[in-house]
Design a protein around this motif. Structure first.
Motif, PDB file in Angstrom:
ATOM      1  N   GLU A  57      13.793 -48.620  26.476  1.00 52.11           N
ATOM      2  CA  GLU A  57      12.696 -49.574  26.286  1.00 52.11           C
ATOM      3  C   GLU A  57      12.933 -50.845  27.096  1.00 52.11           C
ATOM      4  OE1 GLU A  57      12.018 -50.235  22.157  1.00 52.11           O
ATOM      5  OE2 GLU A  57      11.929 -48.111  21.652  1.00 52.11           O
ATOM      6  N   ILE A  58      14.172 -51.305  27.132  1.00 53.40           N
ATOM      7  CA  ILE A  58      14.490 -52.493  27.932  1.00 53.40           C
ATOM      8  C   ILE A  58      14.268 -52.198  29.415  1.00 53.40           C
ATOM      9  CG2 ILE A  58      16.371 -54.020  28.619  1.00 53.40           C
ATOM     10  CD1 ILE A  58      17.504 -53.562  25.750  1.00 53.40           C
ATOM     11  N   ARG A  59      14.660 -51.023  29.853  1.00 56.12           N
ATOM     12  CA  ARG A  59      14.457 -50.651  31.255  1.00 56.12           C
ATOM     13  C   ARG A  59      12.976 -50.666  31.614  1.00 56.12           C
ATOM     14  NH1 ARG A  59      16.606 -44.910  33.136  1.00 56.12           N
ATOM     15  NH2 ARG A  59      14.669 -44.162  32.190  1.00 56.12           N
ATOM     16  N   GLU A  60      12.149 -50.153  30.725  1.00 52.81           N
ATOM     17  CA  GLU A  60      10.714 -50.158  31.005  1.00 52.81           C
ATOM     18  C   GLU A  60      10.177 -51.580  31.085  1.00 52.81           C
ATOM     19  OE1 GLU A  60       8.821 -47.243  31.617  1.00 52.81           O
ATOM     20  OE2 GLU A  60      10.922 -46.694  31.846  1.00 52.81           O
ATOM     21  N   ASP A  61      10.660 -52.454  30.216  1.00 52.26           N
ATOM     22  CA  ASP A  61      10.205 -53.849  30.250  1.00 52.26           C
ATOM     23  C   ASP A  61      10.638 -54.532  31.546  1.00 52.26           C
ATOM     24  OD1 ASP A  61       9.027 -53.565  27.817  1.00 52.26           O
ATOM     25  OD2 ASP A  61      10.613 -54.537  26.664  1.00 52.26           O
ATOM     26  N   ILE A  62      11.876 -54.287  31.968  1.00 54.09           N
ATOM     27  CA  ILE A  62      12.355 -54.907  33.204  1.00 54.09           C
ATOM     28  C   ILE A  62      11.567 -54.382  34.398  1.00 54.09           C
ATOM     29  CG2 ILE A  62      14.326 -55.066  34.771  1.00 54.09           C
ATOM     30  CD1 ILE A  62      16.137 -55.135  32.330  1.00 54.09           C
ATOM     31  N   ALA A  63      11.353 -53.065  34.438  1.00 54.21           N
ATOM     32  CA  ALA A  63      10.595 -52.490  35.549  1.00 54.21           C
ATOM     33  C   ALA A  63       9.179 -53.047  35.588  1.00 54.21           C
ATOM     34  CB  ALA A  63      10.565 -50.968  35.414  1.00 54.21           C
ATOM     35  N   ASP A  64       8.569 -53.204  34.425  1.00 52.14           N
ATOM     36  CA  ASP A  64       7.209 -53.749  34.361  1.00 52.14           C
ATOM     37  C   ASP A  64       7.180 -55.183  34.882  1.00 52.14           C
ATOM     38  OD1 ASP A  64       4.399 -53.894  33.393  1.00 52.14           O
ATOM     39  OD2 ASP A  64       5.276 -55.320  31.985  1.00 52.14           O
ATOM     40  N   HIS A 137      18.588 -65.962  17.032  1.00 57.77           N
ATOM     41  CA  HIS A 137      18.815 -64.510  16.981  1.00 57.77           C
ATOM     42  C   HIS A 137      17.884 -63.718  17.898  1.00 57.77           C
ATOM     43  CE1 HIS A 137      21.638 -65.194  13.802  1.00 57.77           C
ATOM     44  NE2 HIS A 137      20.719 -65.560  12.933  1.00 57.77           N
ATOM     45  N   ASP A 138      16.950 -64.376  18.588  1.00 50.91           N
ATOM     46  CA  ASP A 138      16.151 -63.647  19.575  1.00 50.91           C
ATOM     47  C   ASP A 138      17.057 -63.213  20.735  1.00 50.91           C
ATOM     48  OD1 ASP A 138      13.894 -63.917  18.113  1.00 50.91           O
ATOM     49  OD2 ASP A 138      12.899 -65.347  19.417  1.00 50.91           O
ATOM     50  N   VAL A 139      16.840 -62.002  21.216  1.00 53.10           N
ATOM     51  CA  VAL A 139      17.642 -61.466  22.313  1.00 53.10           C
ATOM     52  C   VAL A 139      16.882 -61.651  23.625  1.00 53.10           C
ATOM     53  CG1 VAL A 139      18.676 -59.382  23.299  1.00 53.10           C
ATOM     54  CG2 VAL A 139      18.834 -59.815  20.848  1.00 53.10           C
ATOM     55  N   MET A 140      17.574 -62.167  24.652  1.00 50.12           N
ATOM     56  CA  MET A 140      16.982 -62.370  25.966  1.00 50.12           C
ATOM     57  C   MET A 140      17.909 -61.746  27.007  1.00 50.12           C
ATOM     58  SD  MET A 140      15.622 -66.271  25.464  1.00 50.12           S
ATOM     59  CE  MET A 140      14.104 -66.090  26.346  1.00 50.12           C
ATOM     60  N   PHE A 141      17.374 -61.600  28.218  1.00 49.79           N
ATOM     61  CA  PHE A 141      18.152 -60.971  29.280  1.00 49.79           C
ATOM     62  C   PHE A 141      18.151 -61.860  30.515  1.00 49.79           C
ATOM     63  CE2 PHE A 141      17.208 -57.506  26.476  1.00 49.79           C
ATOM     64  CZ  PHE A 141      18.366 -56.731  26.506  1.00 49.79           C
ATOM     65  N   PRO A 253       9.287 -60.026  19.958  1.00 45.01           N
ATOM     66  CA  PRO A 253      10.213 -59.943  18.821  1.00 45.01           C
ATOM     67  C   PRO A 253      10.131 -58.611  18.081  1.00 45.01           C
ATOM     68  CG  PRO A 253       9.134 -62.078  18.855  1.00 45.01           C
ATOM     69  CD  PRO A 253       8.472 -61.253  19.911  1.00 45.01           C
ATOM     70  N   LYS A 254       8.938 -58.041  18.029  1.00 48.85           N
ATOM     71  CA  LYS A 254       8.760 -56.767  17.345  1.00 48.85           C
ATOM     72  C   LYS A 254       9.633 -55.674  17.949  1.00 48.85           C
ATOM     73  CE  LYS A 254       5.291 -53.148  16.845  1.00 48.85           C
ATOM     74  NZ  LYS A 254       3.932 -52.725  17.189  1.00 48.85           N
ATOM     75  N   GLU A 255       9.881 -55.746  19.246  1.00 53.92           N
ATOM     76  CA  GLU A 255      10.612 -54.691  19.943  1.00 53.92           C
ATOM     77  C   GLU A 255      12.055 -55.096  20.237  1.00 53.92           C
ATOM     78  OE1 GLU A 255       8.260 -54.491  23.402  1.00 53.92           O
ATOM     79  OE2 GLU A 255       6.535 -53.548  22.436  1.00 53.92           O
ATOM     80  N   ASN A 256      12.499 -56.183  19.625  1.00 57.48           N
ATOM     81  CA  ASN A 256      13.754 -56.778  20.096  1.00 57.48           C
ATOM     82  C   ASN A 256      14.801 -56.886  18.990  1.00 57.48           C
ATOM     83  OD1 ASN A 256      14.931 -57.653  22.457  1.00 57.48           O
ATOM     84  ND2 ASN A 256      14.540 -59.801  22.064  1.00 57.48           N
ATOM     85  N   ASN A 257      14.740 -55.964  18.027  1.00 57.66           N
ATOM     86  CA  ASN A 257      15.676 -56.029  16.912  1.00 57.66           C
ATOM     87  C   ASN A 257      16.832 -55.041  17.050  1.00 57.66           C
ATOM     88  OD1 ASN A 257      14.136 -57.990  15.403  1.00 57.66           O
ATOM     89  ND2 ASN A 257      12.678 -56.361  14.957  1.00 57.66           N
ATOM     90  N   PHE A 258      16.987 -54.460  18.225  1.00 57.23           N
ATOM     91  CA  PHE A 258      17.975 -53.396  18.394  1.00 57.23           C
ATOM     92  C   PHE A 258      19.399 -53.899  18.178  1.00 57.23           C
ATOM     93  CE2 PHE A 258      17.757 -55.481  22.455  1.00 57.23           C
ATOM     94  CZ  PHE A 258      19.042 -55.418  22.972  1.00 57.23           C
ATOM     95  N   LYS A 259      19.687 -55.146  18.558  1.00 56.05           N
ATOM     96  CA  LYS A 259      21.060 -55.644  18.486  1.00 56.05           C
ATOM     97  C   LYS A 259      21.558 -55.674  17.042  1.00 56.05           C
ATOM     98  CE  LYS A 259      24.019 -59.582  19.648  1.00 56.05           C
ATOM     99  NZ  LYS A 259      24.339 -60.051  18.282  1.00 56.05           N
TER     100      LYS A 259
END
Length: 1039
Positions: A57-64, A137-141, A253-259
């Motif tokens: 999912e992260i890869r798809e977001d980065i590619a987008d 606690h939000d995750v960023m890249f 945030p909805k898609e970012n709770n994996f950690k």
């Protein structure tokens, strides 16, 4: 082990396969099958799969994002951008600020902190607000982009190296060198003011608007990854990654709770998991599936006080059809009325002869104690006539062990769960219960019903961001409960002061909860004991009224307090008054810790760990806060999970282990799982993870496949029987409750329609059927126009906008429908917007009186071929369902045949009765209207609606509701329309299923199913692209 994916993992097709998986090859991926070797094996498989799914999912977001911003290399070797995206921002600065020494026995740093600086001045106001809502606690890249120069890009284009959507090609095309994850600790504005603080460091009255446009974020880097990077620098002279970042990426945030989930799984792998012994073997998939059934458990409850479960004696007898019921009464009047206390024979009967005999239950109707003289003292009573199967589910849920309840649509799953909680609270008052659901909406529905039962509000606690959407008078968040307890303390002390004044005692006894406790022992309880002795000694009819010491205090209660005709009756009334006082002082005693604890944090922790007896949260919140729960010593005895068939296996497992083990033993006594595996499963976007690794298999479904006993509710009360037949074939024995045939709303026909449900065949509109304006973004303009015209027709007949939901199977169609509704309905006073425009997947768990459903596809079946999605689509309506689609296509689908055989048995041309009006239709359901109007196509429907609109506007003008071309803000009386109503309804139905505080309107559909559900070799799209398009993420579409 690092938790955040790096560029090596993100774009490695061997570790994270694309969606082009056909099921014909073996992949180097673990599987979630029915059985596991050990708990460690179970956790390791889930950890790896969950991590890889999050990576995908992260890869798809980065590619987008890369495709949106279109990076290029300027002449001065700086990175420029030809586009922009709301989810990324250029870095103004990045600095590692602290590297803490390793802990004893570890090689990596204890923590690594950094500062990230961004400038928001160039952003639109709405996008700027989104960035300023970033919280702890939000995750960023952090990304390092070094795009190739123009010559390299031209060479790559000529050779085709940059074509395609693989990870390696994207890295080469856009020059993505490094990716590192981080977690936000805090964010400050230019003046150093803390933003979005949820830790209590900033008081509400100190919050002001952010200053300036520069935002500085303190972030926590992955310490394990940092150590690996530094080792590489020392060992081989590799580049220092942390000096190269130039782009910051945020995610929804909805898609970012994996950690949090990965951290919880990692902590479980590093600790001894105390799974209850009675559940251990079943969880691993071996042993006797019946072992956790309550009939095989120790410490079962032989006598259960069912309180208000049974409405009368006949209901009690009906609830146990396989048993003989011996009814007795201990009431003074001898009546067989509720409440009932039932004693069961031994559940573990080994004698074969005894098994053959019909068991006998001993039920006793007893007199409920008088709760007090005030009307508010009377507890609310249950009004649901539970079926025998529901009663069986309640009985199993109250007993120790594993209870599995399969609840088809409309069968009262929530009512059953609430009754289990109610009976558990009264039969096991010392036990604590944890409630888990998948979505905030389901949790709020369940919690709201519990609040309405006989459970004091001080024992209820709702955790998570969705608490704000609770439709209750009181606030049930942690801070809200603490404030309520303190406010209640002041009210109770005021009552103590009044009582002391009336008893001629110093009012200083009401100074604190402690002094009130002394007052209770020395003055209240002693007076009561003297009164009892004197009253029983006299025994005369008027003795109670003459001797009762608190009559003056209860002067504001309904009078007369004592009738004086019967001594026993008056004495019971006096005991009721004393119980009122007893509850008041007991509540003060429970409030005493909140008086002694000085900080809000301590009070909140006490509330969570000691005071609350029913704690509710989503599965996501449970994973996010597991460490905190363990540190606080959170404990619970029972676990109830709703929507169990929509929760990933590991997210079902984590809530079972939110507490520390006691001497190596779990204190968990009951696990109650309620769900429906015939509806949609959890969302897994990667097709390989879904089809090959079975990541989308819930624990609930696995238990059923293993043969674990379950109770399937068998009577629905949501929809007309005719509508229920469209999906009840999928269940074992699903019938209808009596009220769906008896109530007037179900007995009357839908005004203006010849049928209560109908498949409306929609042919090509302007020569086109389904379209895809951007890849895999499916739309059908003909169906959209037809559906909107039918909605307008319904509104002109008087149907309330709040009763109509518009559903479709694709987000592309959802976007198109919103556009058409906005253009044709929003501004017109006769129409307004419908209560909901959503996808079928998003609407799971909700219902509406009338549903207009668009199937969209005209070339292939699409993901409606999944029968679980069909069940959800057919079961959302109560009174009317009108399906718009290509009849010839869907009637040929084998999987959908049982439903479409019924739909196509009726005419596929829309049949109407325009002379009828909503609320005034006397025609019974099933009876055809005289001379129905048959609408052949979308153009004919548009003509009919235009004529009706002209009549409506003429009538409105004649009645003086408008002039000069202006129409009134509301229609003539009785038409029940208004734009504001529709808009408000749409906002009220939004939900936050992942406990992240964000209301999402996009589909959470299964994105990988489309390709598998179409015939091999058909020109079906790559599902990754379809998912991106369904989420509105096509190139530059978002911007």
């Amino acid at each position: 082990m690092p938790l955040y994916p790096t560029e090596r993992v993100l774009f490695d097709e061997h570790q994270v396969p694309t969606l082009h998986y056909t099921g014909e090859t073996v992949l180097a991926l673990p599987k979630l099958n029915l059985q596991f070797l050990t708990i460690q094996d179970y956790l390791m498989r889930n950890f790896n799969l969950f991590r890889l799914e999050a990576t995908y999912e992260i890869r798809e977001d980065i590619a987008d994002v890369l495709q949106r911003v279109q990076p290029y290399l300027r002449e001065n070797d700086e990175v420029g951008f030809n586009g922009w995206a709301r989810m990324v921002k250029n870095l103004e600065g990045f600095t590692i600020t602290e590297v803490q020494p390793p802990k004893v026995g570890e090689m990596r740093p204890a923590a690594v902190s950094a500062e990230v600086v961004v400038d928001l001045s160039s952003l639109r106001e709405d996008v700027r607000r989104e960035w300023e809502e970033v919280k702890q606690h939000d995750v960023m890249f952090l990304l390092t982009l070094r795009p190739p120069d123009a010559y390299a890009q031209s060479a790559a284009a000529e050779s085709g190296a940059g074509d395609g959507g693989t990870g390696a090609s994207l890295m080469r095309k856009y020059g993505l060198d490094y990716v590192r994850g981080c977690e936000v600790i805090e964010m400050r504005d230019e003046d150093g003011q803390l933003l979005n603080d949820f830790t209590g460091r900033v008081r509400p009255d100190q919050v002001t608007r952010p200053k300036g446009s520069i935002r500085t974020m303190t972030v926590a880097m992955d310490a394990a990854q940092y150590q690996m990077d530094m080792d590489a620098v020392e060992a081989s002279g590799a580049e220092d990654v942390y000096g190269t970042f130039n782009l910051l990426l945020r995610r929804k945030p909805k898609e970012n709770n994996f950690k949090a989930v990965l951290e919880s799984i990692r902590d479980l792998m590093n600790a001894d998991c105390a799974v209850p012994a009675w559940l251990h073997d079943i969880l691993l998939g071996y042993g006797d599936p019946d072992a956790a059934l309550y009939k095989n458990m120790e410490d079962t409850l032989q006598t259960i006080d069912f309180k208000d479960t049974f409405l009368d004696a006949d209901h009690l007898r009906e609830a146990f059809p396989e048993c003989d019921v011996s009814l007795t009464s201990s009431r003074a009047d001898g009546q067989l009325v509720r409440p009932f206390r039932v004693t069961f024979p031994s559940f573990r009967e080994d004698d074969a002869g005894a098994k053959a005999r019909r068991p006998t239950l001993h039920a006793e109707a007893y007199t409920a104690v008088d709760p007090g003289p005030y009307p508010e003292d009377e507890p609310p009573q249950n009004g649901v006539r539970f079926t025998p199967v529901q009663t069986s589910a309640v009985l199993s849920g109250v007993q120790p062990g594993l209870t599995m309840v399969v609840g088809p649509p409309g069968t009262g799953k929530t009512d059953t769960a609430v009754q289990i909680m109610h009976i558990l609270y009264h039969n096991c008052p010392g036990q604590r219960t944890l409630i888990i659901t998948h979505s905030n909406q389901a949790l709020n529905d369940l919690f709201t019903k519990i609040v309405e039962r006989d459970v004091p509000a001080r024992y209820l606690l709702r955790l998570g961001m969705g608490e704000a959407d609770l439709e209750t008078e009181e606030v049930f968040s942690r801070v809200g409960r603490v404030n309520a307890m303190l406010a209640r303390r002041l009210q109770l002390l005021a009552e103590v002061e009044r009582l002391a004044r009336l008893l001629r005692v110093s009012e200083s006894v009401a100074y604190t909860c402690e002094t009130a406790a002394h007052f209770w022992l020395l003055h209240v309880l002693s007076r009561w004991e003297r009164f009892l002795a004197a009253a029983r000694k006299g025994g005369e009819a008027g003795a109670v009224a003459a001797l009762f010491p608190f009559a003056e205090y209860f002067a504001d209660a309904p009078q007369p307090l004592f009738r004086g005709a019967d001594f026993d009756e008056d004495l019971e009334k006096a005991k009721g008054c004393f119980r009122h006082l007893q509850r008041m002082f007991q509540e003060l005693e429970e409030t005493r810790p909140f008086e002694l604890l000085r900080t809000q944090a301590d009070r909140i922790n006490y509330l969570l760990t000691k005071q609350a007896k029913i704690v509710a949260m989503t599965c996501t919140h449970a994973a996010l806060k597991r460490r905190e729960f363990l540190e606080l010593g959170f404990k619970y005895d029972n676990l109830l999970m709703e929507e169990s068939a929509q929760i990933l296996e590991i997210e079902t497992f984590i809530p079972m282990l939110l507490q520390k083990q006691e001497d190596g033993v779990s204190r968990l006594k009951r696990v109650i799982m309620i769900g429906d595996h015939h509806q949609l499963p959890p969302v897994v976007k990667n097709m390989a993870m879904q089809k090959y690794s079975n990541l989308d298999q819930p624990l609930f479904t696995r238990f059923i496949r293993l043969g674990t006993p379950y109770i399937e509710l068998n009577a629905q009360g949501r929809a007309r029987p005719s509508l229920a037949r469209l999906y009840n074939w999928r269940y074992r024995d699903l019938g209808d409750l009596p009220h769906v045939a008896a109530l007037p709303a179900f007995a009357a026909a839908n005004a203006g329609f010849a049928h209560d449900y109908q498949l409306v065949d929609v042919q090509d509109y302007n020569g086109r059927g389904e379209t895809s304006p951007m890849p895999y973004f499916y739309q059908n303009l003909g169906e959209a126009e037809y559906l909107v015209s039918v909605y307008q027709y319904m509104r002109l007949l008087g149907y309330p906008a709040s009763s109509v939901a518009v559903l479709t199977t694709y987000n592309g169609q959802t976007a198109l429908l919103r556009d058409v509704f906005q253009r044709r309905c929003a501004a017109h006073p006769a129409f307004g917007m419908p209560s909901k425009i959503a996808t079928v997947d998003k609407f799971q768990g909700q219902q509406a009186d009338y549903v207009l459903l668009s199937l969209v596809r005209t070339a292939h079946f699409g993901h409606l071929r999944d029968v679980r999605r069909l069940v959800v689509a057919m079961s959302r309506s109560r009174l009317g369902l009108y399906v718009f689609g290509r009849a010839a296509l869907f009637s040929e689908c084998y999987e959908l045949a049982p439903t479409f055989r019924q739909l196509t048995a009726r005419p596929t041309a829309l049949a109407l009765a325009p002379h009828e009006r909503h609320g005034a239709c006397a025609r019974p359901v099933g009876e055809a209207p005289p001379s129905p109007v048959v609408v052949p196509d979308v153009q004919a429907m548009a003509v009919l609606v235009a004529q009706m609109v002209a009549h409506w506007e003429a009538a409105a003008m004649a009645a003086g509701y408008g002039g000069g071309g202006q129409y009134p803000a509301s229609a003539p009386p009785g038409d029940d329309v208004g734009v504001e109503e529709g808009a408000a309804a749409e906002g009220a139905t939004g939900e936050d299923p992942d406990d992240d505080g964000v209301v999402e309107d996009e589909d959470a559909a299964d994105p990988a199913e489309e390709k598998a559900d179409n015939k091999a070799g058909a020109e079906e799209p790559d599902e990754a692209g379809e998912q991106r398009a369904e989420e509105g993420a096509g190139p530059m579409a978002e911007d």
